[in-house]
Design a protein around this motif. Structure first.
Motif, mmCIF file in Angstrom:
data_model
loop_
_atom_site.group_PDB
_atom_site.id
_atom_site.type_symbol
_atom_site.label_atom_id
_atom_site.label_comp_id
_atom_site.label_asym_id
_atom_site.label_seq_id
_atom_site.Cartn_x
_atom_site.Cartn_y
_atom_site.Cartn_z
ATOM 1 N N CYS A 104 0.554 -1.017 0.248
ATOM 2 C CA CYS A 104 -0.081 -0.150 -0.220
ATOM 3 C C CYS A 104 1.187 1.057 0.248
ATOM 4 O O CYS A 104 2.267 1.013 0.422
ATOM 5 C CB CYS A 104 -1.097 -0.038 1.174
ATOM 6 S SG CYS A 104 -2.092 -1.469 1.132
ATOM 7 N N THR A 105 0.110 2.064 -0.592
ATOM 8 C CA THR A 105 0.975 3.405 -0.218
ATOM 9 C C THR A 105 1.788 3.973 0.911
ATOM 10 O O THR A 105 2.624 4.287 1.164
ATOM 11 C CB THR A 105 0.117 4.687 -1.140
ATOM 12 O OG1 THR A 105 0.088 3.974 -2.313
ATOM 13 C CG2 THR A 105 1.033 5.703 -1.073
ATOM 14 N N ASP A 164 5.983 -0.078 3.234
ATOM 15 C CA ASP A 164 5.648 0.374 1.852
ATOM 16 C C ASP A 164 5.896 1.556 1.206
ATOM 17 O O ASP A 164 5.898 2.072 -0.109
ATOM 18 C CB ASP A 164 4.257 0.396 2.722
ATOM 19 C CG ASP A 164 3.469 -0.692 2.706
ATOM 20 O OD1 ASP A 164 3.969 -2.333 2.378
ATOM 21 O OD2 ASP A 164 2.397 -1.139 3.116
ATOM 22 N N ILE A 165 6.507 2.555 2.183
ATOM 23 C CA ILE A 165 6.614 3.697 1.593
ATOM 24 C C ILE A 165 7.741 3.744 1.655
ATOM 25 O O ILE A 165 8.299 4.605 0.167
ATOM 26 C CB ILE A 165 6.552 5.502 3.313
ATOM 27 C CG1 ILE A 165 5.027 5.288 3.829
ATOM 28 C CG2 ILE A 165 6.716 6.001 3.014
ATOM 29 C CD1 ILE A 165 5.642 5.847 5.280
ATOM 30 N N ARG A 166 9.053 3.284 2.227
ATOM 31 C CA ARG A 166 10.559 2.450 1.178
ATOM 32 C C ARG A 166 9.840 2.030 -0.021
ATOM 33 O O ARG A 166 10.758 2.582 -1.166
ATOM 34 C CB ARG A 166 10.889 2.460 2.009
ATOM 35 C CG ARG A 166 11.730 2.470 3.603
ATOM 36 C CD ARG A 166 12.859 1.856 3.912
ATOM 37 N NE ARG A 166 12.433 1.070 4.427
ATOM 38 C CZ ARG A 166 12.209 0.774 5.952
ATOM 39 N NH1 ARG A 166 11.776 1.131 6.305
ATOM 40 N NH2 ARG A 166 11.702 -0.973 6.511
ATOM 41 N N PHE A 167 9.534 1.478 -0.692
ATOM 42 C CA PHE A 167 9.457 0.372 -1.757
ATOM 43 C C PHE A 167 8.372 1.747 -2.214
ATOM 44 O O PHE A 167 9.047 1.168 -3.112
ATOM 45 C CB PHE A 167 7.911 -0.417 -1.702
ATOM 46 C CG PHE A 167 7.472 -0.894 -2.283
ATOM 47 C CD1 PHE A 167 8.141 -1.669 -3.287
ATOM 48 C CD2 PHE A 167 6.781 -0.806 -3.161
ATOM 49 C CE1 PHE A 167 7.983 -2.989 -4.117
ATOM 50 C CE2 PHE A 167 5.847 -1.122 -4.125
ATOM 51 C CZ PHE A 167 6.966 -2.862 -5.219
ATOM 52 N N ALA A 168 7.342 2.805 -1.820
ATOM 53 C CA ALA A 168 6.558 3.230 -3.360
ATOM 54 C C ALA A 168 7.921 4.000 -3.800
ATOM 55 O O ALA A 168 7.994 4.664 -4.823
ATOM 56 C CB ALA A 168 5.600 3.524 -2.726
ATOM 57 N N ARG A 169 8.767 4.911 -2.765
ATOM 58 C CA ARG A 169 10.123 5.387 -3.041
ATOM 59 C C ARG A 169 10.738 5.402 -3.900
ATOM 60 O O ARG A 169 10.914 5.408 -5.038
ATOM 61 C CB ARG A 169 10.590 6.135 -1.751
ATOM 62 C CG ARG A 169 10.246 7.201 -1.698
ATOM 63 C CD ARG A 169 10.773 7.688 0.152
ATOM 64 N NE ARG A 169 9.772 8.761 1.139
ATOM 65 C CZ ARG A 169 9.974 8.379 2.326
ATOM 66 N NH1 ARG A 169 10.922 7.784 3.062
ATOM 67 N NH2 ARG A 169 8.886 9.296 3.308
#
Length: 807
Positions: free
Chosen positions: A292-293, A299-304
């Motif tokens: 998820c965003t 999740d945040i590290r992945f989205a970035r």
């Protein structure tokens, strides 16, 4: 010094210390005088190197607790010792009246939320909380005998400062302006930690983690290309609307065939990519992960990392937004239940298993932290991690084991420091914006600004010429304020000459739980502004707990209120307990009333010993030291040496234990008992110079004992030293140890001999004054034969390998 009266009966001198015992009422006279006279007022022009303590400012709206009482007493011991070593000690009291804790207290008191009132109305509620808080904390510190530089509030060096004062907030804004000018602050829209309860962004350092009971939900997604179902586990089904990808571990053979395909999210039927990524664990759940965003920091590290556009489904008030579809307007907990029911109704929930989930929570409100995309200001820190690690390695830590706490935190930092907050009672961000081109206007330093209600400091925009501006409404993070303290007390931007001469600050004393916030942010800000560390030494303490080692809380009923202690025992027994109980830099201190009462007995013993010594005036005539005198002087100097060694390392535990043993055993039980007959000399058996030697040595030992204990128990030592010697002990020089030879035996050996003689008399049911016709003792004690005979009433002494007595 004494003689028989006309009737031939013995008479003894009277103590010059008139009070028969120490009491907490005597403490009041001492601290009352200190408050009135301010003897520790800082004098910038005084000789001596400045020793500065970056005192932690406690919150004014709550009474001090047992931890405050303990650690501030220890800080006072540091200050008092350094003053006796000739330093010009800067030890100011600060009061923290700023930020979220004050706002939360106002919300609780008036049963409101800050956004329900106008800004001005809510600020008035905060001020009302602070006005009603009164001065209980300040009064408690005074009664504890703490020697701050001043008890008067003001802006002078060493005066009591408040973090919500215009002067302090002005400095906070000036540090913002300085960092802005250095290019260290920038604004960016990104996903941030967000507390729905506080309704503001928070930094990583303000997050705690709690183990929360939850459910592990295995949910069906569909592969678009093959129409097959894939099962994904999640504890946050309400965030399916924010899903941006499905991942599996690159080594997971089960799912390699799915790479590059598309998954359709349940309920929303949104297309997301399926990809291999090492963040997925093969052995966790089904091996497939819904990214998820804003589900968690991973999740945040992945989205970035992969550059996927965010989908935020939680609003600023902690409810679901339009991206969540049918969940819109629901609280997160309700949305989770509603989504679970919907998945069940549609046959998409394969299995639900109870679990415990490690959940990020706001350290202040306790609310679950969410992740929301917002525009905020940041201070650059990622690019300075190596420098911060170097500073962490060079800083002197007490205890050394605390260094790793700071190093671990620096290594964990993954984003720049978000410093803007959407609250009210804090320092305003000093910026305005051109309404036309949005150019930021930075004001000049030298004034406290409130942009939300003040005109811009310029007439027109330097970029486009427009004359209309709007003020910034956000405020600065509490830690951006708190990280000023060493700058403020050393007059950064106020007195440049004083600051240049005395920065860095000497000591930062603080709790281990705020290493990641107050310690780290202070070091970071000081480095960015001055290219130096903020201080030389860091003294990091643990907690005060109950006897069972449990944290104190009102709910458990195990709280010990320092006000109750002061009322029952006075401050000095508590302060002595603080030093004796243990080393709070390596572990928690266990507190109970009986232990403090036990320390009170040592206070009584010190008073009684000093009162005994006060019976004899310091001799002016010649004194011929006897071996016993040289022995006790050696012991006194050993105590001095050990105390100085410990105090230099902020260790008051080991020296206080040694001082206690010296008082009770070495001095009172042994030397005093052995030498008092010589001091009285009521029958004239001793030459005057030997009597003088005993009396001079009594004073010699008492004077040094009071000097050693002065930092620990300042009020009783002030009273005794003044009564005995007419001087303020706290402005005496801490003496260097002198060299006196041992008399051929150790203190432990002499104590053992005396104790055995008393024991045998007791076993024979004899008075301690009963005559011993003959005693054979070890030859090493031959030098003190006369004192042994007088003390134990021994008619004849011979020498052998072990003690033998004839009664």
């Amino acid at each position: 010094m004494t003689a028989n009266d006309d009737k031939g009966e013995k008479s003894f001198p009277q103590p010059s210390i008139s009070e028969k015992k120490w009491s907490k009422e005597l403490e009041a006279a001492v601290y009352g005088k200190w408050k009135k006279d301010e003897p520790y007022k800082f004098n910038a022009a005084a000789k001596g190197k400045v020793y500065s303590i970056d005192t932690p400012p406690p919150y004014l709206n709550t009474p001090i607790h047992i931890g405050h009482a303990t650690t501030y007493s220890l800080m006072d011991m540091f200050a008092r010792y350094k003053r006796m070593k000739g330093f010009n000690v800067l030890f100011p009291l600060g009061l923290d009246n700023n930020g979220l804790p004050i706002e939360m207290a106002a919300e609780k008191k008036f049963n409101i939320r800050f956004h329900q009132l106008s800004r001005e109305e809510f600020l008035q509620k905060c001020r009302q909380v602070l006005e009603e808080a009164g001065t209980a904390s300040v009064d408690s510190f005074l009664k504890l005998g703490i020697g701050f530089n001043s008890w008067k509030r003001g802006t002078g060096i060493g005066e009591v400062y408040e973090t919500d004062s215009e002067d302090y907030r002005k400095l906070t804004q000036e540090t913002f302006i300085d960092l802005w000018g250095k290019g260290m602050i920038y604004e960016e829209e990104r996903i941030n930690n967000y507390c729905p309860g506080c309704r503001t962004t928070i930094a990583d350092a303000e997050i705690d983690y709690a183990e929360i009971n939850s459910s592990w939900n295995e949910v069906k997604f569909k592969v678009k290309e093959t129409k097959e179902d894939i099962i994904i586990g999640t504890t946050r089904p309400e965030l399916i609307a924010s899903c941006i990808a499905v991942i599996f571990n690159p080594e997971d053979e089960r799912y390699k065939k799915l790479a590059g395909k598309t998954a359709l999210t349940p309920i929303y039927n949104r297309e997301v990519k399926i990809m291999a990524h090492p963040q997925a664990a093969i052995d966790k759940g089904t091996g497939l992960v819904m990214m998820c965003t804003a589900g968690d920091t991973a999740d945040i590290r992945f989205a970035r990392e992969v550059g996927l556009a965010p989908i935020i489904s939680i609003s600023l008030d902690g409810t679901m937004n339009e991206n969540a579809g049918f969940l819109k307007g629901m609280r997160i907990k309700d949305a989770r239940a509603a989504m679970t029911a919907e998945l069940q109704n549609k046959g998409l929930l394969v299995k639900q298993t109870p679990t415990v989930h490690r959940t990020p929570v706001c350290e202040r409100s306790g609310d679950h932290v969410e992740f929301i995309q917002m525009k905020e200001f940041y201070v650059r820190q990622i690019e300075f991690k190596e420098k911060m690690l170097k500073i962490a390695g060079e800083l002197k830590f007490y205890a050394e084991s605390s260094r790793q706490m700071l190093i671990d935190w620096i290594n964990s930092v993954s984003i720049d420091w978000p410093i803007s907050r959407r609250r009210y009672y804090a320092t305003e961000i000093p910026l305005w914006y051109c309404r036309k081109c949005r150019e930021a206007v930075v004001p000049p330093k030298g004034k406290y600004y409130q942009p939300w209600k003040e005109k811009a400091p310029v007439e027109k925009c330097a970029k486009c010429g427009n004359k209309e501006f709007e003020g910034e409404t956000r405020v600065l993070d509490t830690w951006f304020d708190s990280s000023n303290t060493p700058l403020y007390v050393l007059k950064y931007n106020r007195d440049d000459a004083f600051f240049r001469k005395n920065f860095p600050c000497t000591l930062r004393p603080q709790g281990k739980e705020i290493v990641r916030t107050w310690l780290y942010y202070t070091l970071l800000k000081a480095y960015l502004l001055t290219d130096k560390p903020a201080f030389d030494d860091a003294w990091i303490h643990y907690h005060v707990v109950d006897l069972a080692g449990k944290k104190m809380s009102k709910r458990k009923g195990n709280v010990i209120d320092p006000h109750d202690i002061i009322e029952k025992y006075g401050a000095e027994p508590f302060r002595l307990w603080t030093a004796i109980e243990g080393n709070i830099t390596i572990g928690d201190l266990r507190c109970a009333f009986d232990r403090i009462d036990g320390a009170g007995k040592t206070i009584v013993k010190l008073w009684n010993a000093a009162r005994f010594v006060s019976m004899f005036e310091k001799p002016k005539g010649k004194a011929k030291l006897q071996p016993l005198d040289e022995w006790i002087r050696h012991e006194a100097n050993d105590l001095l040496e050990e105390a100085a060694k410990g105090y230099e390392q902020y260790d008051f535990h080991n020296p206080s234990q040694k001082a206690k043993h010296f008082l009770w055993e070495t001095f009172a039980s042994h030397y005093l008992e052995l030498a008092k007959n010589r001091a009285y000399n009521s029958e004239g058996k001793f030459p005057e110079e030997e009597q003088n030697a005993a009396i001079a040595t009594l004073h010699y030992c008492m004077e040094r004992l009071l000097l050693v204990m002065a930092p620990i128990v300042p009020m009783i030592t002030y009273k005794l030293y003044n009564d005995l010697y007419g001087k303020d002990v706290h402005f005496e020089k801490f003496p260097a140890a002198e060299d006196y030879k041992l008399a051929g035996f150790t203190g432990a050996e002499l104590e053992a001999l005396d104790s055995e003689i008393w024991k045998q008399k007791k076993e024979k049911q004899l008075s301690l004054k009963a005559e011993i016709k003959e005693a054979a003792i070890p030859e090493k004690f031959k030098l003190i034969e006369s004192d042994l005979k007088a003390a134990h009433n021994i008619a004849k002494i011979t020498y052998g390998s072990e003690l033998q007595m004839v009664f």
